[in-house]
Design an enzyme around this catalytic site. Structure first.
Site, PDB file in Angstrom:
ATOM      1  N   TRP A  39       0.479  -1.297  -0.552  1.00  0.00           N
ATOM      2  CA  TRP A  39       0.113  -0.053  -0.018  1.00  0.00           C
ATOM      3  C   TRP A  39       1.027   1.364  -0.066  1.00  0.00           C
ATOM      4  O   TRP A  39       2.338   1.688   0.696  1.00  0.00           O
ATOM      5  CB  TRP A  39      -0.933  -0.168   0.804  1.00  0.00           C
ATOM      6  CG  TRP A  39      -1.790   1.155   1.976  1.00  0.00           C
ATOM      7  CD1 TRP A  39      -0.907   2.649   2.558  1.00  0.00           C
ATOM      8  CD2 TRP A  39      -2.643   1.595   1.315  1.00  0.00           C
ATOM      9  NE1 TRP A  39      -1.727   2.958   2.303  1.00  0.00           N
ATOM     10  CE2 TRP A  39      -3.207   2.886   1.372  1.00  0.00           C
ATOM     11  CE3 TRP A  39      -3.379   1.007   0.249  1.00  0.00           C
ATOM     12  CZ2 TRP A  39      -4.335   3.937   1.210  1.00  0.00           C
ATOM     13  CZ3 TRP A  39      -5.112   1.770   0.258  1.00  0.00           C
ATOM     14  CH2 TRP A  39      -5.107   3.383   0.608  1.00  0.00           C
ATOM     15  N   ASP A  42      -0.460   9.639   0.469  1.00  0.00           N
ATOM     16  CA  ASP A  42      -0.142  10.944  -0.142  1.00  0.00           C
ATOM     17  C   ASP A  42       1.825  10.520  -0.446  1.00  0.00           C
ATOM     18  O   ASP A  42       2.500   9.687   0.121  1.00  0.00           O
ATOM     19  CB  ASP A  42       0.009  11.556   1.388  1.00  0.00           C
ATOM     20  CG  ASP A  42      -0.964  11.654   1.778  1.00  0.00           C
ATOM     21  OD1 ASP A  42      -1.645  10.572   1.598  1.00  0.00           O
ATOM     22  OD2 ASP A  42      -1.554  12.159   3.386  1.00  0.00           O
ATOM     23  N   GLN A  58       3.455   7.823   1.896  1.00  0.00           N
ATOM     24  CA  GLN A  58       3.316   7.043   2.904  1.00  0.00           C
ATOM     25  C   GLN A  58       3.715   5.494   3.121  1.00  0.00           C
ATOM     26  O   GLN A  58       2.684   5.381   1.363  1.00  0.00           O
ATOM     27  CB  GLN A  58       1.648   7.259   3.062  1.00  0.00           C
ATOM     28  CG  GLN A  58       1.237   8.507   4.126  1.00  0.00           C
ATOM     29  CD  GLN A  58       1.919   8.683   5.660  1.00  0.00           C
ATOM     30  OE1 GLN A  58       0.966   8.517   6.096  1.00  0.00           O
ATOM     31  NE2 GLN A  58       3.291   8.892   5.612  1.00  0.00           N
ATOM     32  N   TRP A  66      -4.259  -0.007   4.282  1.00  0.00           N
ATOM     33  CA  TRP A  66      -4.007   1.394   4.635  1.00  0.00           C
ATOM     34  C   TRP A  66      -3.408   0.730   6.460  1.00  0.00           C
ATOM     35  O   TRP A  66      -4.016  -0.173   6.533  1.00  0.00           O
ATOM     36  CB  TRP A  66      -5.017   2.740   5.251  1.00  0.00           C
ATOM     37  CG  TRP A  66      -4.026   4.018   5.798  1.00  0.00           C
ATOM     38  CD1 TRP A  66      -3.387   4.676   5.315  1.00  0.00           C
ATOM     39  CD2 TRP A  66      -3.989   3.412   7.109  1.00  0.00           C
ATOM     40  NE1 TRP A  66      -3.163   5.618   6.276  1.00  0.00           N
ATOM     41  CE2 TRP A  66      -2.738   5.207   8.221  1.00  0.00           C
ATOM     42  CE3 TRP A  66      -4.592   3.145   8.406  1.00  0.00           C
ATOM     43  CZ2 TRP A  66      -2.902   5.745   8.950  1.00  0.00           C
ATOM     44  CZ3 TRP A  66      -4.589   3.627   9.187  1.00  0.00           C
ATOM     45  CH2 TRP A  66      -3.403   4.488   9.821  1.00  0.00           C
ATOM     46  N   PHE A  98       3.454   9.431   9.876  1.00  0.00           N
ATOM     47  CA  PHE A  98       2.068  10.138   9.060  1.00  0.00           C
ATOM     48  C   PHE A  98       3.293  11.303   7.511  1.00  0.00           C
ATOM     49  O   PHE A  98       4.080  11.821   7.864  1.00  0.00           O
ATOM     50  CB  PHE A  98       1.260  10.498  10.229  1.00  0.00           C
ATOM     51  CG  PHE A  98       0.076  10.156   9.719  1.00  0.00           C
ATOM     52  CD1 PHE A  98       0.397   8.439   9.944  1.00  0.00           C
ATOM     53  CD2 PHE A  98      -1.134  10.150  10.429  1.00  0.00           C
ATOM     54  CE1 PHE A  98      -0.512   7.599  10.362  1.00  0.00           C
ATOM     55  CE2 PHE A  98      -2.393   9.836  10.440  1.00  0.00           C
ATOM     56  CZ  PHE A  98      -2.238   7.738  10.821  1.00  0.00           C
ATOM     57  N   SER A  99       2.136  12.042   7.177  1.00  0.00           N
ATOM     58  CA  SER A  99       2.674  12.546   6.405  1.00  0.00           C
ATOM     59  C   SER A  99       3.432  13.757   6.522  1.00  0.00           C
ATOM     60  O   SER A  99       3.641  14.763   7.732  1.00  0.00           O
ATOM     61  CB  SER A  99       1.681  13.500   5.881  1.00  0.00           C
ATOM     62  OG  SER A  99       1.062  12.211   4.434  1.00  0.00           O
ATOM     63  N   ARG A 164      -1.533  17.648  11.891  1.00  0.00           N
ATOM     64  CA  ARG A 164      -0.669  17.110  11.445  1.00  0.00           C
ATOM     65  C   ARG A 164      -0.399  17.546   9.374  1.00  0.00           C
ATOM     66  O   ARG A 164      -0.523  18.532   9.639  1.00  0.00           O
ATOM     67  CB  ARG A 164      -1.691  15.305  11.287  1.00  0.00           C
ATOM     68  CG  ARG A 164      -2.450  15.065  11.041  1.00  0.00           C
ATOM     69  CD  ARG A 164      -3.286  13.862   9.842  1.00  0.00           C
ATOM     70  NE  ARG A 164      -4.761  14.189   9.131  1.00  0.00           N
ATOM     71  CZ  ARG A 164      -5.540  14.012   9.988  1.00  0.00           C
ATOM     72  NH1 ARG A 164      -5.276  14.038  11.860  1.00  0.00           N
ATOM     73  NH2 ARG A 164      -6.728  13.956   9.279  1.00  0.00           N
ATOM     74  N   GLU A 217      -6.382  18.247   5.569  1.00  0.00           N
ATOM     75  CA  GLU A 217      -4.759  17.451   5.542  1.00  0.00           C
ATOM     76  C   GLU A 217      -4.214  18.250   4.586  1.00  0.00           C
ATOM     77  O   GLU A 217      -4.668  19.273   3.806  1.00  0.00           O
ATOM     78  CB  GLU A 217      -5.431  15.790   5.426  1.00  0.00           C
ATOM     79  CG  GLU A 217      -6.039  15.551   6.590  1.00  0.00           C
ATOM     80  CD  GLU A 217      -6.727  13.946   5.353  1.00  0.00           C
ATOM     81  OE1 GLU A 217      -6.607  13.746   6.682  1.00  0.00           O
ATOM     82  OE2 GLU A 217      -7.034  14.026   4.412  1.00  0.00           O
ATOM     83  N   TRP A 298     -10.202   7.744  -0.481  1.00  0.00           N
ATOM     84  CA  TRP A 298     -10.832   7.284   0.677  1.00  0.00           C
ATOM     85  C   TRP A 298     -11.021   6.626   0.697  1.00  0.00           C
ATOM     86  O   TRP A 298     -11.804   6.012   1.887  1.00  0.00           O
ATOM     87  CB  TRP A 298      -9.810   8.756   1.783  1.00  0.00           C
ATOM     88  CG  TRP A 298      -9.056   8.685   2.041  1.00  0.00           C
ATOM     89  CD1 TRP A 298      -8.254   9.599   2.507  1.00  0.00           C
ATOM     90  CD2 TRP A 298      -7.948   7.871   2.929  1.00  0.00           C
ATOM     91  NE1 TRP A 298      -7.045   9.771   2.763  1.00  0.00           N
ATOM     92  CE2 TRP A 298      -6.550   8.385   2.485  1.00  0.00           C
ATOM     93  CE3 TRP A 298      -8.075   6.392   3.094  1.00  0.00           C
ATOM     94  CZ2 TRP A 298      -6.041   7.992   3.682  1.00  0.00           C
ATOM     95  CZ3 TRP A 298      -6.349   6.595   3.274  1.00  0.00           C
ATOM     96  CH2 TRP A 298      -5.284   6.617   3.640  1.00  0.00           C
TER      97      TRP A 298
HETATM   98  C1  FRU Z   1      -4.043  12.428   3.764  1.00  0.00           C
HETATM   99  C2  FRU Z   1      -3.984  11.403   5.825  1.00  0.00           C
HETATM  100  C3  FRU Z   1      -3.236  12.136   6.271  1.00  0.00           C
HETATM  101  C4  FRU Z   1      -2.457  11.803   6.955  1.00  0.00           C
HETATM  102  C5  FRU Z   1      -1.893  10.355   6.356  1.00  0.00           C
HETATM  103  C6  FRU Z   1      -1.795   8.831   6.955  1.00  0.00           C
HETATM  104  O1  FRU Z   1      -4.332  11.137   3.238  1.00  0.00           O
HETATM  105  O2  FRU Z   1      -4.669  11.326   5.833  1.00  0.00           O
HETATM  106  O3  FRU Z   1      -3.686  13.669   6.640  1.00  0.00           O
HETATM  107  O4  FRU Z   1      -1.246  12.413   7.581  1.00  0.00           O
HETATM  108  O5  FRU Z   1      -2.704  10.359   5.196  1.00  0.00           O
HETATM  109  O6  FRU Z   1      -1.488   8.263   6.191  1.00  0.00           O
END
Ligand code: FRU
Length: 496
Positions: A39, A42, A58, A66, A98-99, A164, A217, A298
């Site tokens: 998988w 971002d 990611q 995920w 995370f991102s 984040r 995000e 998503w």
């Molecule tokens: C966006 C997100 C970010 C987060 C990441 C987690 O797609 O939800 O906000 O950092 O993916 O995988």
């Protein structure tokens, strides 16, 4: 017995083959970035350093859904061909990675560098499920090959559950770093400054504004040129929410972003599959600002039928803006280097089409530039992935004055009905002298459409069988005129 053994061994080898990436799998894009397996979501830490475009992303190293968020890594010297690199920053001790951003601390502002070495510094969100999100750092002293998490983590912690996706860049006029980071639930982008990538001072907030239907995000703030006005620039702020993105255009003084656009929502992409896009940092002087997004949604991302990988990155897009009436419009173009993949062109000129015209050019891996005079009574345009009962339609609807992507007749191979609730996408587009120009990239399971030189962009996934590879021009009882249609087969960027 022999036969039984053979069946058993064949079965095992088929299973193993299913796990191993060949880059020839059904639906596998050939000129878009995908990981070998497992998988991705971002793009993270897009930075240019020492002749390499780095792309972190990611990634779940353990599966095709995920989870276990970790930074994967790839590099490129042309933004077209990619080399997979070892995992950069793994999840550990209940903290997912995370991102975020990566910068090269070339001015040696921080103490991450040692013995005169420049540190590459990743600033990312450390995620503890349902407990905390805070900003962390990791650094590399070998140009991105190996990474060490900073001893002083977290570097910015407000003890919040949702906080984040830091985007960090050097703001030369003030000699400091700027971080844009999200308060997702409050629909706020926060701006901080720092002299050393460690101590951060809050400067201002932007929002709520525009689309607040989902949590915000992945903020991105980038200075982009004004098309046709050399030396003039504007700042573009992009956010991701509710499976789509939006942009604002205005000014940034190192502390505060001021939006100059009117209140209506403007999107960098009006299709269902473009999210979490960010721009490259530290590009050489004169290099156009360049963004990459995640081509998924998503609402069904975990359920798409690709294996052994899941997730595709968009083509890199260059950005500029132009003023139209009272608003700034974002212009996006696929990077020119993609032209190096073009094979022998196929061309049609001055073709009047009533109903359908199948091109003698069949492909699921191609680029097309279509210059057309759409019918002014009924829909007309181009169908891709055409099989006996299936196609994805890109067209102009004159009654609504919109460009649309319709994937209603494509086979729904996802394990969720949600894919079909996202099947028809439109956005207003202006004809120029009754003409429309479409620049289309079709890559097995992803399509990107740049209309009117990038004034409007739409991207979508769909999952045609390999044999569904006809391309049709269509009109209706009312003709559409295709002044020029150029098609190029595109080479794969993956070695056999
Ligand atoms: C966006 C997100 C970010 C987060 C990441 C987690 O797609 O939800 O906000 O950092 O993916 O995988």
């Amino acid at each position: 017995m022999k036969r039984f053994l053979c069946v058993l061994l064949c079965g095992i080898s088929v299973q193993l083959a299913a796990q191993t990436a060949t880059y020839k799998e059904l639906y596998r894009p050939q000129f878009h970035f995908t990981p070998a397996k497992n998988w991705i979501n971002d793009p993270n830490g897009l930075v240019y350093y020492k002749g390499q475009y780095h792309m972190f992303y990611q990634h779940n190293p353990f599966g095709n859904q995920w989870g276990h968020m970790t930074w994967g890594h790839a590099t490129s010297t042309d933004l077209v061909h990619w080399k997979h690199q070892p995992i950069a920053i793994p999840e550990a001790n209940g903290t997912m990675i995370f991102s975020g951003t990566c910068v090269a601390d070339v001015n040696k502002t921080s103490d991450y560098g040692k013995n005169g070495k420049t540190a590459m510094v990743a600033i990312y969100t450390g995620h503890q499920e349902n407990i905390n999100q805070s900003q962390h750092a990791a650094f590399s002293l070998d140009d991105g090959k190996t990474w060490t998490k900073a001893a002083g983590n977290p570097i910015l912690d407000l003890h919040k559950k949702d906080f984040r996706d830091p985007k960090v860049f050097w703001y030369a006029p003030e000699n400091y770093w700027v971080m844009c980071v999200m308060f997702p639930v409050e629909h706020l982008v926060q701006f901080y400054s720092s002299p050393n990538l460690k101590d951060w001072t809050h400067q201002s907030d932007f929002g709520p504004a525009g689309d607040t239907t989902g949590v915000w995000e992945c903020p991105d703030l980038t200075e982009v040129p004004v098309a046709g006005e050399p030396g003039k620039t504007k700042w573009v702020l992009q956010t991701s929410q509710n499976a789509s993105m939006q942009y604002f255009v205005g000014d940034f003084d190192g502390k505060k972003f001021t939006n100059e656009n009117p209140a209506e929502i403007a999107r960098p992409d009006y299709g269902p599959d473009y999210y979490a896009a960010i721009c490259y940092g530290q590009l050489p002087k004169g290099h156009a600002p360049t963004a990459i997004g995640w081509m998924n949604n998503w609402n069904y991302a975990n359920d798409i039928p690709t294996k052994p990988w899941k997730g595709t990155m968009s083509l890199p897009r260059t950005l500029s803006v132009k003023k139209e009436n009272d608003r700034w419009v974002l212009l996006q173009q696929p990077i020119a280097a993609l032209q190096s993949l073009r094979g022998k062109p196929f061309e049609v000129k001055n073709k009047e089409v009533y109903f359908f015209h199948d091109l003698p050019f069949r492909s699921q891996q191609c680029e097309m530039i279509v210059e057309m005079q759409p019918s002014l009574k009924n829909k007309s345009g181009v169908q891709l992935g055409v099989g006996s009962k299936t196609d994805l339609e890109i067209g102009y609807d004159p009654l609504e004055g919109v460009l649309y992507i319709d994937r209603m007749r494509t086979p729904d191979k996802t394990k969720t009905d949600k894919f079909y609730t996202f099947n028809y996408f439109t956005t207003p587009v202006k004809l120029k002298d009754n003409k429309l120009k479409l620049h289309i990239f079709f890559d097995h399971s992803v399509v990107e459409v740049f209309a009117n030189d990038g004034e409007v962009v739409m991207s979508a996934q769909f999952f045609p069988d390999a044999k569904d590879n006809y391309i049709s021009l269509f009109g209706s009882t009312e003709k559409a005129v295709f002044d020029q249609v150029r098609c190029w087969p595109l080479k794969s960027i993956w070695k056999p």
